[in-house]
Design a protein around this motif. Structure first.
Motif, PDB file in Angstrom:
ATOM      1  N   ARG A 188      38.878  26.113  63.338  1.00 35.98           N
ATOM      2  CA  ARG A 188      39.532  24.812  63.435  1.00 35.98           C
ATOM      3  C   ARG A 188      39.806  24.418  64.884  1.00 35.98           C
ATOM      4  N   GLY A 189      39.646  25.352  65.805  1.00 37.45           N
ATOM      5  CA  GLY A 189      39.781  25.010  67.214  1.00 37.45           C
ATOM      6  C   GLY A 189      38.721  24.028  67.694  1.00 37.45           C
ATOM      7  N   LEU A 190      37.675  23.848  66.890  1.00 38.76           N
ATOM      8  CA  LEU A 190      36.632  22.880  67.231  1.00 38.76           C
ATOM      9  C   LEU A 190      37.068  21.440  66.977  1.00 38.76           C
ATOM     10  N   LEU A 191      38.146  21.270  66.202  1.00 40.07           N
ATOM     11  CA  LEU A 191      38.508  19.940  65.731  1.00 40.07           C
ATOM     12  C   LEU A 191      38.862  18.927  66.824  1.00 40.07           C
ATOM     13  N   PRO A 192      39.719  19.254  67.815  1.00 35.40           N
ATOM     14  CA  PRO A 192      40.082  18.221  68.793  1.00 35.40           C
ATOM     15  C   PRO A 192      38.877  17.611  69.502  1.00 35.40           C
ATOM     16  N   ARG A 195      34.014  13.114  58.219  1.00 29.20           N
ATOM     17  CA  ARG A 195      35.185  13.566  58.964  1.00 29.20           C
ATOM     18  C   ARG A 195      34.948  14.976  59.492  1.00 29.20           C
ATOM     19  N   PRO A 196      35.127  15.213  60.794  1.00 32.30           N
ATOM     20  CA  PRO A 196      34.931  16.553  61.347  1.00 32.30           C
ATOM     21  C   PRO A 196      35.720  17.626  60.611  1.00 32.30           C
ATOM     22  N   GLU A 197      36.930  17.297  60.193  1.00 32.89           N
ATOM     23  CA  GLU A 197      37.752  18.305  59.513  1.00 32.89           C
ATOM     24  C   GLU A 197      37.084  18.805  58.244  1.00 32.89           C
ATOM     25  N   GLU A 198      36.442  17.900  57.497  1.00 37.05           N
ATOM     26  CA  GLU A 198      35.781  18.315  56.259  1.00 37.05           C
ATOM     27  C   GLU A 198      34.559  19.171  56.548  1.00 37.05           C
ATOM     28  N   LEU A 199      33.771  18.793  57.543  1.00 40.05           N
ATOM     29  CA  LEU A 199      32.597  19.588  57.895  1.00 40.05           C
ATOM     30  C   LEU A 199      33.013  21.006  58.300  1.00 40.05           C
ATOM     31  N   ILE A 200      34.049  21.110  59.101  1.00 45.27           N
ATOM     32  CA  ILE A 200      34.525  22.417  59.564  1.00 45.27           C
ATOM     33  C   ILE A 200      35.092  23.231  58.405  1.00 45.27           C
TER      34      ILE A 200
END
Length: 348
Positions: A36-40, A24-29
């Motif tokens: 967290r702006g990278l998430l979308p 999940r991208p959220e976990e990597l970040i």
């Protein structure tokens, strides 16, 4: 009742580690303390090509550094949604080379066996990210047809196990397949193209080393490393075990903008590989797969980097710069002549 803990206890260490990989991208970040702006954008890109990265590989990355060269290889970005001209879902024409499910014939004297579509890591520049594995891989229940075709063609001396990643097969199924290949008298060499000794070193088990060392086929392993920092202590240990098992170790890299597109980074990679008894083999120009355009360095830049690399290293540590073109009978070598820096063309 069968619990998740019970299932995990029956798996090998490498399988347990892979089951806990970050998806999940959220976990990597979060783990790397990134913006967290990278998430979308990461979620949008991951819908097209999922995120998968082992935690041991993430541990080699620098926290709070979005340009980390290891992170850039796995973090989904908005640029993957581009559709620039010249990029396609089949950049090297592999689908035309499929002669039976899972078996590709592109080059004289050797054949490539796609055993699985599974990998331990999803590299964002993967040239097979769109490959139809369900139709065109020789998964174990369909491998007999591919092995039969290999046996029928005495011109084939070498079989290349690829994927996905062939080491995603467990040791025993792999041993059974290799045993069937050993029964084909005209086969001489067994080559494995794999990233697992680098990104999931626990996969290099004692049993795997024995399977390869005991085979009558001469074992060659081409690992995939793009940056010297990928070669942590666990990867070095895995490579040492393979070397001690008599496996010839070669490395192929992809020239990736923002990852290794400098002579000094590539020189450090070659030096570190050689410390691990791995020979730098190929440096690939990026295969123009849809979703990876942001990694591309143009051919003139690649040749210039190669020319600089030759000034930093002895010749045996300089990888061959190549590009793969659909329909050609071999990989096209680049930079055989010194680059004329004014015209950006090769010159004697």
């Amino acid at each position: 009742m069968i619990t998740e803990e019970k299932i995990l206890s029956t798996r090998h260490a490498w399988q347990q580690e892979l089951s806990r990989a970050i998806t999940r991208p959220e976990e990597l970040i979060r783990v790397l303390d990134l913006d967290r702006g990278l998430l979308p954008a990461a979620y949008a890109a991951a819908k097209r090509f999922g995120l998968l990265v082992p935690r041991s590989y993430v541990a080699l990355m620098a926290p709070s550094e979005p340009q980390d060269p290891l992170l850039r290889q796995v973090l989904p970005l908005a640029e993957e949604l581009w559709s620039p001209p010249g990029f396609s879902t089949d950049p090297v024409g592999e689908r035309a080379a499929v002669c039976t499910p899972g078996l590709l014939r592109k080059y004289q004297g050797r054949a490539l066996l796609l055993l699985t579509g599974a990998c331990a890591i999803h590299c964002r520049y993967c040239f097979r990210r769109h490959f139809p594995y369900r139709e065109d891989s020789a998964q174990l229940d369909r491998a007999a047809g591919a092995v039969r075709r290999l046996a029928e063609d005495p011109s084939i001396r070498e079989v290349i196990l690829s994927g996905g990643d062939p080491l995603m097969l467990d040791d025993e199924p792999l041993a059974i397949l290799i045993g069937k290949l050993e029964e084909i008298p005209h086969l001489r060499r067994l080559r494995l193209h794999t990233r697992l000794p680098i990104v999931l070193p626990a996969r290099v088990t004692d049993r795997l080393c024995h399977i390869l060392s005991a085979s009558r086929l001469q074992p060659v392993m081409v690992v995939h490393t793009n940056h010297a920092r990928e070669l942590g202590s666990a990867a070095r240990s895995a490579l040492e075990r393979l070397r001690n098992a008599g496996v010839l170790l070669l490395n192929q890299s992809v020239l990736l903008r923002g990852v290794n597109d400098s002579a000094h980074r590539l020189a450090a990679l070659s030096e570190t590989l050689f410390e691990c008894a791995v020979v730098p083999y190929y440096l690939h120009l990026l295969d123009r797969v849809l979703g990876a355009a942001h990694f591309e360095s143009d051919e003139a830049t690649a040749i210039e980097i190669l020319d600089q690399l030759r000034t930093l290293l002895p010749g045996y540590l300089v990888p061959r710069l190549v590009k793969e073109t659909a329909g050609e009978p071999y990989k096209i070598p680049l930079g055989l002549y010194k680059l004329d820096t004014k015209t950006k063309k090769g010159a004697l």
